[in-house]
Design a protein around this motif. Sequence first.
Motif, PDB file in Angstrom:
ATOM      1  N   LEU A 272     -13.170   1.972  -1.898  1.00 25.24           N
ATOM      2  CA  LEU A 272     -13.908   0.920  -2.607  1.00 25.24           C
ATOM      3  C   LEU A 272     -14.561  -0.016  -1.603  1.00 25.24           C
ATOM      4  O   LEU A 272     -15.752  -0.358  -1.733  1.00 25.24           O
ATOM      5  N   ILE A 273     -13.810  -0.425  -0.594  1.00 28.13           N
ATOM      6  CA  ILE A 273     -14.339  -1.361   0.399  1.00 28.13           C
ATOM      7  C   ILE A 273     -15.424  -0.704   1.237  1.00 28.13           C
ATOM      8  O   ILE A 273     -16.531  -1.240   1.386  1.00 28.13           O
ATOM      9  N   SER A 274     -15.141   0.468   1.789  1.00 25.87           N
ATOM     10  CA  SER A 274     -16.104   1.090   2.708  1.00 25.87           C
ATOM     11  C   SER A 274     -17.359   1.555   1.982  1.00 25.87           C
ATOM     12  O   SER A 274     -18.472   1.418   2.495  1.00 25.87           O
ATOM     13  N   GLU A 275     -17.195   2.080   0.766  1.00 25.68           N
ATOM     14  CA  GLU A 275     -18.362   2.623   0.061  1.00 25.68           C
ATOM     15  C   GLU A 275     -19.223   1.517  -0.531  1.00 25.68           C
ATOM     16  O   GLU A 275     -20.450   1.632  -0.577  1.00 25.68           O
ATOM     17  N   THR A 276     -18.613   0.433  -0.978  1.00 24.74           N
ATOM     18  CA  THR A 276     -19.399  -0.707  -1.452  1.00 24.74           C
ATOM     19  C   THR A 276     -20.224  -1.278  -0.306  1.00 24.74           C
ATOM     20  O   THR A 276     -21.409  -1.608  -0.477  1.00 24.74           O
ATOM     21  N   GLU A 277     -19.614  -1.411   0.854  1.00 23.91           N
ATOM     22  CA  GLU A 277     -20.356  -1.918   2.011  1.00 23.91           C
ATOM     23  C   GLU A 277     -21.483  -0.970   2.403  1.00 23.91           C
ATOM     24  O   GLU A 277     -22.538  -1.409   2.861  1.00 23.91           O
ATOM     25  N   ARG A 278     -21.286   0.319   2.179  1.00 22.69           N
ATOM     26  CA  ARG A 278     -22.332   1.298   2.515  1.00 22.69           C
ATOM     27  C   ARG A 278     -23.462   1.294   1.500  1.00 22.69           C
ATOM     28  O   ARG A 278     -24.642   1.392   1.860  1.00 22.69           O
TER      29      ARG A 278
END
Length: 795
Positions: free
Chosen positions: A342-348
């Motif tokens: 959730l964190i890494s993909e939202t930032e991406r």
Amino acid sequence: MSLIPRLQHYWYLLCSLPPHKLVGAGVERLITGVRNRGQRKEDILNCTYAIDAPLPHLSLVRYLNHIGVSMSESEREEILDVARLFIERRFDLLGSGWVQVKRGMKCDGMEGHVYFSTPPPAADKEGVWLQKLLNPANVVEARRIWRLIGPDYQPIDWSLDFKSGFRWSERTWYRDISYGHSPGADVKVPWELSRMQHLMQMGWAYGLVVSDEGSDAQAAPGLADRFLAEFRNQVLDFIAVNPPRFGVNWHSSMDVAIRAANWLLAHDLFASFGASLDPAFEAVFVRSLCEHGCHIVNNLEHSAEFRANHYLADIVGLLFVAAYLPRTPEIDAWLAFAIQELISETERQFLPDGAHFEASTSYHRLVAEMALYGTGITLGLPEEKRQALLEYDYRRHKVRPPLKPGPMSFFPLPGNGPLSPFPPGWFERLAKMVEFSERITRPDGRAPQIGDNDNGRFFKIRPRRRALTVAQAKDLYLNLKDYNGLADDQTHWDEDHLDHRHLREAWDGLVRRPRQREDSDAESIETRVMRALARDKRVNFPAVALHSPRGPNNTESQATESGLRAGLRLFAYPDFGLYVYKSNRLYLAVRCGGQGHDGRGGHAHNDQLSIELAIDGVPILIDSGTYCYTCSLERRNLFRSTAMHNTLSIPGKEQNPLLPGLSGAFRLPNRARGRVIEAGHDLFIGEHVGFGAPHRRTIQIESTRIKVVDECESNSAKEIRLHLWPNCEVHEIGEPGKIRLVCGKLEVTVSSVNAAWSMENYGFSSGYGLSCQSVAAVLQGEDVRMEWFVARREL
């Protein structure tokens, strides 16, 4: 796909991917094919329900406590009326109208295509009928589940496109499901129904009836029991006739994830109002949630090169499953992996300006909703679940992308709040998502349709609807002209798919601001759900963050300005490619920028330099919308085409090539390369090169009018189409090059310098599957320079 489009598709892939990636894709496809053959054979021979798997105890974690049902009388009336339709198994999805979905039903057809399937076996209490429906290995367990369903229940046909009549077999292994090859057949229809987003609305109706705040319980004795029984029966019905890994409703992991999250939130909502369900149901329900979680993990829609909203939906759905299910080593790993991604993909996926990277305002709404609700449930994790993020065994996760070894890092919430997994800057990112949605919204409260709009939502906690009669809906929507599901004098609850206010309402449930009103009864339903989900762990966040323009391209006019320029502000989103001018009397949105999705353009349109325009709060020029995806590739490409947008077009040419076949329906290579030359306080200049010769558009905002100059050196004939809001009436004036529009009390003139206008009909789509008759003004000419104006006429 026929041979020529297939060859064109492979040639495109060959040219667009570097050699090492092409080889890698080929090897991966080969490995996947070998694995599929083995898994298919195993699933056909063995029961795919997890009958032998060790399951956690039946008690799910609860989040929605003390949520309350305070609402206006109009809201109460709407929720109860719509919920009554749902317990009759009537659904209005993707332009269907309120249709009772049942096995053996006759469908009206889509775009002139109607399918008639073999009459289904008659349902019986013992489930004998399932022997003819399902693969043999699953029949015994499916019959056991079916026998749990209450009396007098008429099963829903979950595998039917109830618009065209096409249906997918429940015996087909999920990876063998195909779509897009039968004209008129739309796989999105059964997918949308099987997300079961209506269950939350039935939960609200249940709460209204059992509450002491009104007379609903006395007015309709037994109604609350009917809502609860219908929730139970529909869930059991779905589980019984959709064994894991068989049928159309296991093909898309995104839809599996959305269904699981909606089941959980609806179940929690019913429980918050005191509902109690029997242990037999709970056992089947919890096991199916485990099956959903396992399916998501093993079928992640992840690619190192191309991934987008589908993958983030997988992740947030898995997060909800892991957050609600009791702890086991495997579920702990699911939870840690879901929060990590959730964190890494939202930032991406979200751009620096706050917008989603797929070049679609509607997909921005969908994915922002996922990020917000994923944040909410993570904040609300009870202590034993937070402990799991410190103790999980990363080796339990065996698929790509990998799960990092624990423990997971924790950071203070803004304002020195408690610790959470969200890194510094996370809530600023969420605020910018909400800000983008608010700032692009028109004065009528609706978002502009940039790129695709498939009506997609993660939750439908409280969708906005208006009450029409069925006769009014049939007059308004071309797609309902043959509708006969309800009588003409009955109510047609018409959902507004362009109202994005729920994003702000969900955000309000996450933040605490100075001097914020704490009256929970005054909060929206969406805000109350988010507060409860997060267990009231709200962050201190200044309100000013959503009300101040940021960056050098955001400007504000001087107080001395008047007319259309009074209070003029520019909100620039260069990473998305959208520039919105707002004043006291003007709304002007200009599209200019990338194709989205890292250049893939999967949900983009040929809309470079297209505009949406409203004056004095009244929409005038609007985007035509999307209408459909794979059920009609011809219509799909029509609505994506240059000529369906408010920009200059050249007959026979497109800004970007519309690739053939099913695979081309979600690709739009960026040949146009739109770029902004100047985005000033009252002046916009942009350009693209999609036609070979550049097309440059200059827009000047004056006190009494909008001046537009289109320049293109091409020798070809040129056309400028202006697609009018359906409520605009056209009154031609005798002067050449001028037309008069009347929109309620607003009167507008559209004029040109060197050419005359003509009028033509077009279909406006305010949501997927919806079509309204409207009119476009067309300016034709061969001159290099075409100049035109829009001005308000004083009455």
